[in-house]
Motif scaffolding. Structure first.
Motif, PDB file in Angstrom:
ATOM      1  N   GLU A 114      -9.230  15.931 -48.818  1.00 36.73           N
ATOM      2  CA  GLU A 114      -9.564  17.325 -48.507  1.00 36.73           C
ATOM      3  C   GLU A 114     -10.929  17.415 -47.842  1.00 36.73           C
ATOM      4  O   GLU A 114     -11.125  18.210 -46.909  1.00 36.73           O
ATOM      5  N   ILE A 115     -11.870  16.613 -48.297  1.00 34.15           N
ATOM      6  CA  ILE A 115     -13.194  16.584 -47.663  1.00 34.15           C
ATOM      7  C   ILE A 115     -13.066  16.098 -46.228  1.00 34.15           C
ATOM      8  O   ILE A 115     -13.662  16.670 -45.303  1.00 34.15           O
ATOM      9  N   ILE A 116     -12.276  15.039 -46.020  1.00 37.71           N
ATOM     10  CA  ILE A 116     -12.070  14.500 -44.671  1.00 37.71           C
ATOM     11  C   ILE A 116     -11.428  15.544 -43.772  1.00 37.71           C
ATOM     12  O   ILE A 116     -11.794  15.686 -42.593  1.00 37.71           O
ATOM     13  N   ARG A 153     -11.755  18.735 -43.861  1.00 39.79           N
ATOM     14  CA  ARG A 153     -12.756  19.734 -43.440  1.00 39.79           C
ATOM     15  C   ARG A 153     -13.648  19.180 -42.331  1.00 39.79           C
ATOM     16  O   ARG A 153     -13.984  19.896 -41.382  1.00 39.79           O
ATOM     17  N   ILE A 154     -14.028  17.911 -42.453  1.00 38.37           N
ATOM     18  CA  ILE A 154     -14.921  17.329 -41.459  1.00 38.37           C
ATOM     19  C   ILE A 154     -14.202  17.103 -40.129  1.00 38.37           C
ATOM     20  O   ILE A 154     -14.795  17.278 -39.058  1.00 38.37           O
ATOM     21  N   MET A 155     -12.941  16.731 -40.177  1.00 34.13           N
ATOM     22  CA  MET A 155     -12.209  16.421 -38.948  1.00 34.13           C
ATOM     23  C   MET A 155     -11.444  17.644 -38.425  1.00 34.13           C
ATOM     24  O   MET A 155     -11.742  18.167 -37.354  1.00 34.13           O
ATOM     25  N   ASN A 156     -10.456  18.125 -39.185  1.00 33.34           N
ATOM     26  CA  ASN A 156      -9.576  19.185 -38.690  1.00 33.34           C
ATOM     27  C   ASN A 156     -10.288  20.520 -38.542  1.00 33.34           C
ATOM     28  O   ASN A 156     -10.195  21.174 -37.494  1.00 33.34           O
ATOM     29  N   ASP A 157     -10.980  20.958 -39.602  1.00 35.27           N
ATOM     30  CA  ASP A 157     -11.603  22.281 -39.556  1.00 35.27           C
ATOM     31  C   ASP A 157     -12.754  22.329 -38.559  1.00 35.27           C
ATOM     32  O   ASP A 157     -12.930  23.334 -37.862  1.00 35.27           O
ATOM     33  N   VAL A 158     -13.554  21.269 -38.494  1.00 38.22           N
ATOM     34  CA  VAL A 158     -14.639  21.244 -37.505  1.00 38.22           C
ATOM     35  C   VAL A 158     -14.060  21.302 -36.097  1.00 38.22           C
ATOM     36  O   VAL A 158     -14.581  22.011 -35.223  1.00 38.22           O
ATOM     37  N   GLU A 159     -12.962  20.587 -35.851  1.00 45.81           N
ATOM     38  CA  GLU A 159     -12.340  20.598 -34.526  1.00 45.81           C
ATOM     39  C   GLU A 159     -11.876  22.008 -34.156  1.00 45.81           C
ATOM     40  O   GLU A 159     -11.999  22.427 -33.001  1.00 45.81           O
ATOM     41  N   GLN A 160     -11.370  22.746 -35.136  1.00 49.25           N
ATOM     42  CA  GLN A 160     -10.899  24.109 -34.873  1.00 49.25           C
ATOM     43  C   GLN A 160     -12.041  25.036 -34.466  1.00 49.25           C
ATOM     44  O   GLN A 160     -11.833  25.982 -33.703  1.00 49.25           O
ATOM     45  N   THR A 161     -13.247  24.758 -34.937  1.00 47.60           N
ATOM     46  CA  THR A 161     -14.363  25.666 -34.649  1.00 47.60           C
ATOM     47  C   THR A 161     -14.821  25.619 -33.199  1.00 47.60           C
ATOM     48  O   THR A 161     -15.609  26.467 -32.773  1.00 47.60           O
TER      49      THR A 161
END
Length: 579
Positions: free
Chosen positions: A120-122, A124-132
């Motif tokens: 879940e931490i990974i 956020r760092i990969m998928n969610d950051v990319e979405q921003t």
């Protein structure tokens, strides 16, 4: 709004690059706005007037030549640099954001990781950051460029025919109403989908690592069902978002098709009565596309920004995670450590709602002494040693190192003087050399080899296919348990700390491996303050102090012979193991 303000801190260093991208983008979007005017001139000025064919052809070739220069030669580099600078800006911002997140993760205590799945931490760092990245590409660039295009198109259309322009924008209020209603729920759907992705990634990260357990218990079918349930949950949330997006696009696109019909009806009437030329009508209709294409993109931008803001919330939630173990104000380095340790009235529990794990612990360890902590599992031994390097902070009492409260020391200087060997030491994918170098990344080759020899690891390392350059796989899966332990001990030798902590360092090994490692540990503990957590009591009979911990309290203390003579808890444990 607070999340966006925090995000703009990462954008601020690149504001000049954003401005340059906007400037180039304005040129890129302005060039297509000339095409309807070219078309109007060709129709009304060249093709329809009663002039000789030769003159028409000559004028047409001239206009086409100019159009070729503007729309092909000039537009090509503008298009290239606009895309390049936009991607360059977003890539650098995401690079900085991921670096900041990873640095923040390094400062969070073990308590945070105990309550989170690594997957879940990974996510956020990969998928969610990319979405921003849509916040920059769409929110800070494309929206303004589309607004620029829309405004220029409206000005030109109003100059051509104000009433026809009013007809073209009659549906705009319906656009606004639809966007307000439809996008209200989109944020919730987007956040739910992101959470489902994180949950599934967390499940995969944990269970892929546990494949040996799955196979040994023949749980393949059960695992497939469990993953199917997680996957179905993700599908359900993804389809909910998809349905809402589909509904939104259907309504918006239907509204968009109304405007051309209105313009065709009223514009055709104006041409019929002679109030508008054919070229003017064709040009106006061309601008209608230039008006509604940006409008469609603005609506799509609302979708992207809604999804991006949901991801941004999750990213900033992680970035704002409290550092519950951090350098105190005024903390200073310890310098050289002697290894004088004292626990004074220490009380500790993992959270406010849990029971006390340690109760009023008082313990003094002189420099160079070896102190063993023994007792039944769950008594608090491992918790006690985790407090010295401040993996957790105590609620009451004081822990002192060389006469100073450990909370008054910088974390880096405190932990740099403590070497830890665990029962299951973590090795990283990479070579043997790289894993030993974790003890001191700047160490020379000779120091690496010396540390490996002192850990009884050099001989087996040289028998590996590539020696010290052998890749050992994730978590060192290509090495045996004893080999992994010796590599872990080698990196502590390389670190050369003043204080040594051994937490069940040999309990999971066979007798031969344990014998080799015990030799290494005895050399490693020489002239160092050493804390040992042990279940196998025969390995700690040499300790200067043996502390028996039961239910979080010190039940007995003394040397081996003294405790055996006392016939208490330690003697009972030792006799059971000896028998």
């Amino acid at each position: 709004m607070k999340e966006f303000l925090l995000y703009f801190r990462f954008v601020k260093p690149y504001r000049k690059l954003v401005a340059l991208t906007l400037l180039i983008g304005a040129l890129k979007f302005a060039i297509p706005l000339l095409l309807p005017l070219f078309l109007k001139y060709v129709l009304d000025g060249i093709l329809l007037p009663p002039i000789p064919v030769e003159d028409k052809i000559q004028q047409l070739l001239t206009v086409i030549g100019i159009a070729f220069v503007v729309f092909v030669i000039v537009r090509y580099p503008i298009e290239y640099y606009r895309q390049y600078f936009a991607q360059l800006t977003t890539s650098r911002i995401l690079f900085d954001l991921r670096n900041r997140l990873y640095a923040h993760l390094q400062r969070l205590s073990l308590r945070f990781y105990q309550n989170r799945k690594s997957g879940e931490i990974i996510s956020r760092i990969m998928n969610d950051v990319e979405q921003t990245k849509s916040i920059v590409e769409t929110g800070m660039m494309n929206i303004w460029l589309d607004m620029f295009t829309l405004t220029i198109a409206l000005v030109i259309m109003a100059n051509m025919d104000p009433l026809l322009t009013l007809t073209a924008v009659l549906v705009l209020p319906f656009y606004g109403y639809a966007v307000k209603k439809l996008y209200k729920r989109l944020r919730g759907y987007s956040r739910a989908r992101s959470q489902a992705v994180a949950e599934m990634q967390g499940y995969l990260s944990e269970h892929v690592g546990g494949v040996p357990v799955v196979k040994s218990f023949t749980l393949e079918q059960y695992e497939q069902e469990q993953f199917g349930a997680k996957n179905s949950r993700f599908l359900e949330r993804a389809l909910a978002l998809t349905r809402w997006n589909a509904l939104t696009n259907a309504i918006i696109n239907t509204l968009t098709e109304v405007a051309p019909l209105l313009v065709l009806a009223y514009g055709g009437y104006l041409v019929a009565v002679g109030d508008l030329t054919i070229g003017g009508f064709v040009a106006f209709y061309g601008y209608l596309d230039r008006l509604y294409m940006p409008l469609r993109r603005l609506v799509n931008a609302s979708t992207e920004l809604t999804q991006a803001s949901a991801s941004l919330e999750r990213v900033m939630e992680l970035l704002n995670e409290k550092e519950d173990v951090a350098d105190m104000p005024g903390a200073s380095p310890i310098g050289e450590a002697r290894g004088d340790i004292e626990f004074r009235g220490v009380w500790f529990r993992y959270n406010e709602n849990s029971e006390w794990v340690l109760k009023d612990i008082n313990l003094a360890v002189e420099p160079g002494q070896t102190v063993a902590l023994v007792g039944m599992s769950g008594g608090g031994k491992s918790s006690l040693i985790s407090l010295l390097p401040r993996f957790f902070d105590i609620q009451q009492g004081e822990i002192r190192l060389d006469g100073r409260d450990v909370r008054s020391l910088t974390l880096h200087s405190l932990r740099s003087h403590i070497g830890i060997v665990l029962q299951d030491n973590i090795l990283f994918s990479g070579s043997v050399r790289e894993n030993i170098l974790l003890g001191d990344p700047s160490a020379a080759e000779a120091s690496i080899i010396d540390a490996a020899k002192r850990a009884n690891a050099h001989d087996f390392i040289m028998q590996l296919p590539s020696g010290y350059d052998t890749e050992i796989g994730e978590r060192g899966v290509k090495l045996s348990g004893g080999q992994k332990q010796r590599v872990a001990i080698a990196r502590v030798f390389l670190k050369d700390p003043a204080i040594l902590v051994l937490d069940e360092a040999t309990s999971a090994l066979d007798l031969e491996s344990e014998h080799l490692i015990q030799e290494s540990l005895r050399e490693l503990a020489a002239d160092r303050t050493t804390l040992i957590v042990a279940h196998r009591l025969s390995t700690i009979t040499h300790a200067d102090q043996i502390i028996v911990i039961e239910n979080g309290e010190v039940a007995e203390r003394g040397k081996h012979d003294e405790l055996m003579a006392a016939g208490g808890a330690y003697a009972r444990l030792f006799n059971v193991q000896h028998l």
